[in-house]
Design an enzyme around this catalytic site. Structure first.
Site, PDB file in Angstrom:
ATOM      1  N   HIS A  12       0.855  -1.194   0.000  1.00 19.44           N
ATOM      2  CA  HIS A  12       0.000   0.000   0.000  1.00 19.44           C
ATOM      3  C   HIS A  12       0.890   1.243   0.000  1.00 19.44           C
ATOM      4  O   HIS A  12       1.282   1.757   1.049  1.00 19.44           O
ATOM      5  CB  HIS A  12      -0.907  -0.009   1.242  1.00 19.44           C
ATOM      6  CG  HIS A  12      -1.980   1.038   1.225  1.00 19.44           C
ATOM      7  ND1 HIS A  12      -3.321   0.736   1.085  1.00 19.44           N
ATOM      8  CD2 HIS A  12      -1.920   2.382   1.340  1.00 19.44           C
ATOM      9  CE1 HIS A  12      -4.035   1.847   1.130  1.00 19.44           C
ATOM     10  NE2 HIS A  12      -3.192   2.869   1.283  1.00 19.44           N
ATOM     11  N   HIS A 192      -9.703   1.570  -0.662  1.00 27.26           N
ATOM     12  CA  HIS A 192      -9.587   2.187   0.657  1.00 27.26           C
ATOM     13  C   HIS A 192     -10.956   2.129   1.341  1.00 27.26           C
ATOM     14  O   HIS A 192     -11.954   2.589   0.777  1.00 27.26           O
ATOM     15  CB  HIS A 192      -9.168   3.649   0.525  1.00 27.26           C
ATOM     16  CG  HIS A 192      -7.738   3.843   0.123  1.00 27.26           C
ATOM     17  ND1 HIS A 192      -7.188   3.264  -0.999  1.00 27.26           N
ATOM     18  CD2 HIS A 192      -6.735   4.570   0.692  1.00 27.26           C
ATOM     19  CE1 HIS A 192      -5.913   3.623  -1.105  1.00 27.26           C
ATOM     20  NE2 HIS A 192      -5.619   4.410  -0.092  1.00 27.26           N
ATOM     21  N   GLU A 195     -11.201   3.497   7.054  1.00 25.51           N
ATOM     22  CA  GLU A 195     -10.270   4.437   7.675  1.00 25.51           C
ATOM     23  C   GLU A 195     -11.078   5.587   8.247  1.00 25.51           C
ATOM     24  O   GLU A 195     -11.055   5.852   9.438  1.00 25.51           O
ATOM     25  CB  GLU A 195      -9.250   4.929   6.655  1.00 25.51           C
ATOM     26  CG  GLU A 195      -8.218   5.886   7.218  1.00 25.51           C
ATOM     27  CD  GLU A 195      -7.290   6.448   6.151  1.00 25.51           C
ATOM     28  OE1 GLU A 195      -6.236   6.982   6.531  1.00 25.51           O
ATOM     29  OE2 GLU A 195      -7.631   6.392   4.952  1.00 25.51           O
ATOM     30  N   ASP A 273       1.894   3.886   3.132  1.00 22.68           N
ATOM     31  CA  ASP A 273       0.872   4.772   2.574  1.00 22.68           C
ATOM     32  C   ASP A 273       1.500   5.925   1.795  1.00 22.68           C
ATOM     33  O   ASP A 273       1.704   5.839   0.591  1.00 22.68           O
ATOM     34  CB  ASP A 273      -0.036   5.277   3.694  1.00 22.68           C
ATOM     35  CG  ASP A 273      -1.392   5.741   3.200  1.00 22.68           C
ATOM     36  OD1 ASP A 273      -1.675   5.605   1.993  1.00 22.68           O
ATOM     37  OD2 ASP A 273      -2.188   6.231   4.021  1.00 22.68           O
ATOM     38  N   ASP A 274       1.776   7.026   2.480  1.00 21.21           N
ATOM     39  CA  ASP A 274       2.409   8.219   1.889  1.00 21.21           C
ATOM     40  C   ASP A 274       3.548   8.630   2.826  1.00 21.21           C
ATOM     41  O   ASP A 274       3.422   9.602   3.590  1.00 21.21           O
ATOM     42  CB  ASP A 274       1.400   9.362   1.760  1.00 21.21           C
ATOM     43  CG  ASP A 274       0.155   8.947   0.999  1.00 21.21           C
ATOM     44  OD1 ASP A 274       0.215   8.849  -0.228  1.00 21.21           O
ATOM     45  OD2 ASP A 274      -0.885   8.709   1.653  1.00 21.21           O
TER      46      ASP A 274
END
Length: 329
Positions: A12, A192, A195, A273-274
């Site tokens: 991811h 996604h 979350e 993720d980022d």
């Protein structure tokens, strides 16, 4: 054996979200693009909450205008991954940002990315595969165009289709056409969910989109029956603990539900993720999990085994990765 030297598989990872701030600032300077509001005084990405994070993310991507820009980005991202022991990564790539969903332009971007990924693989041994991603808050019609781009380029490198963006926009099922299109093209599916949208979003993803994996999915912990369903159906969660903590979903790693989900039999993996947005790396994720839950070599080996089984890559790549993990062990 420790998290510092352990080989890692990451499922991811947003390619634009993994762009080092220094790289984006340098590209902006080359192109004379003003990104003053994107960075704080230390030069890091600046945002206060998830909606503002999305705005900053999209503002930063405006400097990425050509296939060459994405080549340079891909190299920077893969070098950072390799420094943290990642040997395989699946990255989310969107035709929305790569050619405006025009199929011809998308093919040019994709060729450029694949070319540099092969070059870095030869140099550093890290394998990259792509998951075409529609942007939820861009709406279902644009998602259809994105799915067509995915279907037309499906193969050994483009291995999946997914959806990111603002989880509060519409429902998962509103994007069913795009997911059906990708499935018919032989692509594996993720989205996604769970979350910001809560357990119901995860149920929608399972029932309406019939996905193989769930991005995040951590709020399943709020619904014990849903936890049982995830475990029974062996639906894998792409969990990004550092992201969840940085965005305020949980106050720290110790409060994160990843350990409880795993103990309940849910298949979990760990990703970043980022990473520069959330001041993390795969190394830091392992370190924090070790500190919070006392996880050691057997736990991290189990995470890798789950990620290997859940990876969307072809059998030959999976077997190659398996041998590399066995050689290390």
């Amino acid at each position: 054996m420790s998290w510092k030297t352990f080989p890692k598989l990451e499922l991811h990872l947003h390619i634009e979200g993994a762009a080092p701030p220094k790289f984006i600032r340098g590209l902006a300077q080359e192109k004379s693009i003003n990104l003053d509001r994107v960075f704080d005084e230390r030069g890091a990405y600046a945002y206060r909450d998830f909606p503002e994070f999305l705005k900053v993310y999209e503002a930063a991507t405006q400097v990425l205008k050509t296939p060459r820009d994405y080549q340079r980005l891909t190299r920077a991202v893969l070098e950072n991954c390799a420094e943290n022991g990642v040997i395989y990564a699946e990255t989310f790539i969107s035709p929305d940002f790569c050619g405006g969903r025009d199929l011809g332009a998308w093919r040019e971007y994709l060729h450029a990315i694949q070319e540099i990924a092969a070059e870095v693989e030869a140099e550093l041994g890290i394998i990259l595969r792509g998951i075409v991603t529609c942007i939820r808050h861009f709406g279902p019609e644009k998602a259809k165009e994105t799915a067509i781009c995915a279907a037309e380029t499906a193969g050994d490198w483009i291995v999946g289709f997914g959806m990111g963006g603002d989880e509060t926009i519409l429902r998962q099922g509103d994007y069913a056409w795009a997911f059906d299109c990708a499935r018919e093209a032989g692509l594996r599916l993720t989205t996604h969910a769970g979350e910001w949208g809560g357990p119901d979003a995860i149920r929608q993803a399972i029932d309406d989109l019939r996905v193989d994996r769930i991005g995040h999915g951590v709020r399943a912990i709020e619904d014990p029956r849903l936890v049982d369903i995830l475990a029974e159906r062996e639906i894998v969660l792409e969990i990004c603990p550092g992201s969840n903590v940085a965005l305020g979903l949980y106050r720290n790693f110790a409060a994160h539900p990843i350990a409880r989900l795993r103990d309940a039999g849910v298949k979990v993996t760990v990703s970043t993720d980022d990473p520069p947005f959330f001041h993390t790396t795969m190394g830091r994720e392992y370190e924090e999990l070790e500190r919070a839950f006392g996880w050691g070599a057997e736990d991290f080996a189990a995470l890798n085994d789950t990620a290997l089984g859940a990876a969307f890559c072809d059998p030959a790549t999976r077997e190659s990765l398996k041998k590399r993990l066995e050689t290390y062990a």
